[in-house]
Scaffold this active site. Sequence first.
Site, PDB file in Angstrom:
ATOM      1  N   TYR A 181       0.847  -1.197   0.000  1.00  8.94           N
ATOM      2  CA  TYR A 181       0.000   0.000   0.000  1.00  8.94           C
ATOM      3  C   TYR A 181       0.877   1.239   0.000  1.00  8.94           C
ATOM      4  CZ  TYR A 181       0.877   0.881   4.998  1.00  8.94           C
ATOM      5  OH  TYR A 181       1.473   1.155   6.205  1.00  8.94           O
ATOM      6  N   CYS A 182       0.269   2.359  -0.431  1.00 11.76           N
ATOM      7  CA  CYS A 182       1.008   3.624  -0.409  1.00 11.76           C
ATOM      8  C   CYS A 182       0.083   4.747   0.058  1.00 11.76           C
ATOM      9  CB  CYS A 182       1.703   3.911  -1.733  1.00 11.76           C
ATOM     10  SG  CYS A 182       0.658   3.893  -3.197  1.00 11.76           S
ATOM     11  N   ARG A 183       0.073   5.877  -0.607  1.00 12.53           N
ATOM     12  CA  ARG A 183      -0.585   7.066  -0.046  1.00 12.53           C
ATOM     13  C   ARG A 183      -2.100   7.048  -0.169  1.00 12.53           C
ATOM     14  NH1 ARG A 183       3.966  10.843  -2.904  1.00 12.53           N
ATOM     15  NH2 ARG A 183       5.515  10.728  -1.227  1.00 12.53           N
TER      16      ARG A 183
END
Length: 223
Positions: free
Chosen positions: A175-177
Site C-alpha cells: 500500500y502507499c498514499r
Amino acid sequence: MGDRAAKTTLLDAFARVGKALGSGKRLELLDLLAQGERTVEALARAADLGLTTTSAHLQTLRQANLVATRREGTKIHYRLAGADVAALLALLRVVARDRLPDVEAARAAYLGPDTEQVTRAELLRRVEAADVVVIDVRPREEYDAGHIPGALSIPVEDLADRLADIPVDQDVVAYCRGAFCVMAHDAVRLLSSRGRRARRLADGMLEWRLADLPVATAPGPQG
C-alpha cells in the site's frame, strides 16, 4: 428573504476554499501533508518544487485555513488543518474521477496497467489471521508518521534489493498514499515479476485514516 449582499459574501467565503484547491501542485502538497507533518524544505523536495514556489502555494492554503503550522527553531512545520481537509481532498478526487471523462485516461496513463487489489475489509481479515505480509512502500518518513500496524517499511525504490526481507511462502499486500498513488502498483508489478504472490490495497493511507482504522507511528521527529 435574506439579504443579497450577505448571501454573496457567504458564497464568496465558500469559494475561497475552492480557489485554494485550484492548483494541481497545491493538491499534491495536501496529498503529502495527508501522510504526515512536513517542513517547507521536505515538501519542496517531495513535490519537486523550488522553495519559493512551495512557500507561495502553502501561503495560499494557509490563507484558506486548509493547513496549519508550528515552529521548531528556525523551521516551520506544516500539517493539514484537520481530518475534514483530508476528507475534502479524497472526495474531490472521487468526484473528479466520476464526473470528468478525461480523469480516467489521465489516471490510467499515470498508474499504468491495473494490478490486482484487496479491499480494506479483506486486508483486516487477513492481517488478523496472520496469513499475509503487508508492506508500506512509501518513503520512510511517511511510514514513521503513521502506518498500518504490523506493516513492514520497504520504500518502493528499495524493494528490488530487499526481497529477502519478505517471506517467500506468504501473500504480500502493498500500500502507499491513497487510491491514486502509483507506488503500490509499481511494487505489485515488481513483486509479481519476481514470482511473488502480490496484490495492493485498493486505496491507501489517506482512506485508511479517514475510515478511523488503527494507525501505528514510529518515535522520533518528522519532517
